[in-house]
Motif scaffolding. Structure first.
Motif, mmCIF file in Angstrom:
data_model
loop_
_atom_site.group_PDB
_atom_site.id
_atom_site.type_symbol
_atom_site.label_atom_id
_atom_site.label_comp_id
_atom_site.label_asym_id
_atom_site.label_seq_id
_atom_site.Cartn_x
_atom_site.Cartn_y
_atom_site.Cartn_z
ATOM 1 N N UNK A 169 -4.173 4.081 22.571
ATOM 2 C CA UNK A 169 -4.764 4.287 21.255
ATOM 3 C C UNK A 169 -3.843 5.223 20.492
ATOM 4 N N UNK A 170 -3.550 4.843 19.268
ATOM 5 C CA UNK A 170 -2.612 5.665 18.505
ATOM 6 C C UNK A 170 -2.940 5.603 17.023
ATOM 7 N N UNK A 212 5.228 8.547 11.700
ATOM 8 C CA UNK A 212 5.186 9.011 13.077
ATOM 9 C C UNK A 212 4.010 8.368 13.804
ATOM 10 N N UNK A 213 4.278 7.868 15.028
ATOM 11 C CA UNK A 213 3.220 7.339 15.879
ATOM 12 C C UNK A 213 2.671 8.508 16.698
ATOM 13 N N UNK A 214 1.359 8.719 16.620
ATOM 14 C CA UNK A 214 0.752 9.853 17.318
ATOM 15 C C UNK A 214 -0.304 9.385 18.314
ATOM 16 N N UNK A 215 -0.274 10.006 19.492
ATOM 17 C CA UNK A 215 -1.366 9.814 20.450
ATOM 18 C C UNK A 215 -2.065 11.158 20.630
ATOM 19 N N UNK A 216 -3.124 11.167 21.425
ATOM 20 C CA UNK A 216 -3.868 12.404 21.637
ATOM 21 C C UNK A 216 -3.833 12.744 23.119
ATOM 22 N N UNK A 220 0.842 -1.190 0.000
ATOM 23 C CA UNK A 220 0.000 0.000 0.000
ATOM 24 C C UNK A 220 0.882 1.245 0.000
ATOM 25 N N UNK A 221 0.400 2.269 -0.674
ATOM 26 C CA UNK A 221 1.170 3.502 -0.836
ATOM 27 C C UNK A 221 0.455 4.656 -0.140
ATOM 28 N N UNK A 222 1.226 5.479 0.553
ATOM 29 C CA UNK A 222 0.642 6.621 1.255
ATOM 30 C C UNK A 222 1.433 7.880 0.943
ATOM 31 N N UNK A 223 0.698 9.013 0.969
ATOM 32 C CA UNK A 223 1.338 10.316 0.774
ATOM 33 C C UNK A 223 1.577 10.990 2.121
ATOM 34 N N UNK A 224 2.332 12.073 2.091
ATOM 35 C CA UNK A 224 2.604 12.855 3.293
ATOM 36 C C UNK A 224 1.315 13.169 4.063
ATOM 37 N N UNK A 225 1.377 12.949 5.371
ATOM 38 C CA UNK A 225 0.264 13.263 6.278
ATOM 39 C C UNK A 225 -0.913 12.301 6.226
ATOM 40 N N UNK A 226 -0.856 11.311 5.360
ATOM 41 C CA UNK A 226 -1.949 10.335 5.338
ATOM 42 C C UNK A 226 -1.866 9.401 6.541
ATOM 43 N N UNK A 227 -3.018 9.059 7.090
ATOM 44 C CA UNK A 227 -3.056 8.113 8.204
ATOM 45 C C UNK A 227 -2.954 6.693 7.641
ATOM 46 N N UNK A 228 -1.934 5.964 8.087
ATOM 47 C CA UNK A 228 -1.709 4.605 7.573
ATOM 48 C C UNK A 228 -2.354 3.564 8.470
ATOM 49 N N UNK A 229 -2.569 3.927 9.719
ATOM 50 C CA UNK A 229 -3.127 2.955 10.666
ATOM 51 C C UNK A 229 -3.716 3.694 11.856
ATOM 52 N N UNK A 230 -4.848 3.181 12.345
ATOM 53 C CA UNK A 230 -5.449 3.712 13.565
ATOM 54 C C UNK A 230 -5.778 2.516 14.450
ATOM 55 N N UNK A 231 -5.208 2.514 15.662
ATOM 56 C CA UNK A 231 -5.357 1.342 16.532
ATOM 57 C C UNK A 231 -6.806 1.134 16.970
ATOM 58 N N UNK A 232 -7.643 2.150 16.790
ATOM 59 C CA UNK A 232 -9.057 1.994 17.122
ATOM 60 C C UNK A 232 -9.760 1.075 16.122
ATOM 61 N N UNK A 233 -9.152 0.943 14.947
ATOM 62 C CA UNK A 233 -9.667 -0.007 13.946
ATOM 63 C C UNK A 233 -8.550 -1.016 13.654
#
Lengths: 249, 249
Positions: B90-91, B49-53, B21-34
């Motif tokens: 969750x990240x 980058x792994x991001x939390x809130x 799978x291909x992603x561009x800058x700033x695209x979300x590649x994965x969300x642990x909620x799904x």
């Protein structure tokens, strides 16, 4: 751990590749300043504490290890990377009570594990779980002492808690889990830990009874879900923590 | 990583077990909620980058992932333990620039790895290194902002730094490594991070030149050894950090 039974079978034949070592309470089982790169120290039985030293030269308890854990996990790395800092955290591992440790030749352990990938995967899984737990400890390291201590109590209960025979919701903590021990493991200052402790006693998460320290598991879980975990959801609506996963026994 | 070459060989035959799978800058590649429990997301190329809130709903960068890292490491756990908190942190994982990710059937990946234990061990090693690094981040979480930021710069340089072509001691950092990014990853408040940044610029660890941010590797290493690592020695005399291990290229 399956590996122990298998190992017992092989023990007679392969005894040149390992030995079992016995330690008493407070004995140092390992010091990273004197690494054993060719041996993997696998805990057969007992509880151990990982200790570092602070600026004042005082020992600080930072992690608990139990049967199935590896004392010197860094020895499992095959190659030293270009960016590797040798002895990043200098630490010692101390027996809390009687302890038995398998001292296994690294090459023997690895080839033995390669034969049975499921066993190998068990080691990998333990490391993944530890990584997730420590990552979470780090993520909440700037949070309220009460939250850090609640999370640390959860981790301690998971590792060394004993379920109460009559009330399965109560988890009895061993006597070495003093307030100081918890404050050290949670990276909380002692005076702030005292306040946090009081608050957790007041709201019934922590119970002091007949000289025993116990945890009300449901209350601890609810506390963590409401006060700690909810902060770390990308979307709070999708927080999937579900009590059914926590039922023990 | 060896695994990529091998995978390319098999790609034509086994393509039912994975896709790229291909992603561009700033695209979300994965969300642990799904979560994708049956798929392992292995980074083929790019930086993420792994991001939390946080409590205020702001996204916080907490970790960098690169080629060979697994995006959803928790999916590699086989069984859910009794004490497992689903979705502990969750990240979401976001592309920094162009990214390629292998989405591989978990069972296929594991059985493929079982065939070649050395490849399997590479995954294990990466997890061990991450565990050691995060444990150290946690151990110094109460220390001075300057120390936390120096350590974070070391970790960033290790992952995404590029050695200067003329002066091999200089490590160029990518443009996404802003002061905010570093303060988030080091768990340091923004105002305190500014002070720490200034101090590291002043003592020459950090260099700002022609719009590039660079690290003087020897100085950073000496700083870490003197200010940070020495605190965590059981015996300060036995601290084995040795510059020869850090030479890159």
């Amino acid at each position: 751990m399956v590996i122990f039974q298998e190992m017992n079978d092989f023990q007679k034949w392969y005894s040149i590749f390992w030995k079992t070592k016995y330690y008493k309470n407070n004995q140092i089982c390992y010091n990273s300043a004197k690494p054993k790169d060719n041996k993997i120290l696998l805990i057969k039985q007992g509880i151990l504490s990982v200790q570092t030293t602070n600026r004042q030269g005082e020992k600080t308890n930072s992690e608990i290890l139990v049967a199935g854990d590896i004392v010197n996990i860094e020895a499992l790395k095959e190659a030293r990377g270009e960016w590797d800092i040798p002895g990043l955290i200098q630490y010692q591992v101390v027996a809390l009570g009687l302890v038995e440790i398998y001292e296994i030749e690294k090459e023997f352990l690895l080839s033995h594990l390669y034969v049975d990938p499921r066993q190998y995967h068990q080691f990998f899984e333990r490391t993944i779980i530890q990584l997730i737990n420590v990552s979470f400890s780090y993520a909440i390291s700037n949070k309220r002492p009460q939250d850090k201590i609640a999370w640390t109590l959860f981790r301690i209960a998971e590792k060394v808690g004993e379920q109460h025979k009559k009330d399965r919701n109560l988890i009895i903590l061993p006597s070495f889990v003093t307030q100081t021990f918890v404050s050290e493991m949670s990276n909380t200052g002692k005076s702030r830990a005292t306040e946090a402790y009081r608050a957790l006693l007041k709201n019934g998460v922590l119970i002091q009874r007949h000289g025993h320290k116990m945890i009300d598991f449901k209350r601890l879980l609810n506390y963590l879900k409401q006060e700690v975990l909810s902060d770390y959801s990308i979307s709070k609506a999708t927080n999937q923590a579900d009590e059914s996963f926590f039922k023990k026994g």
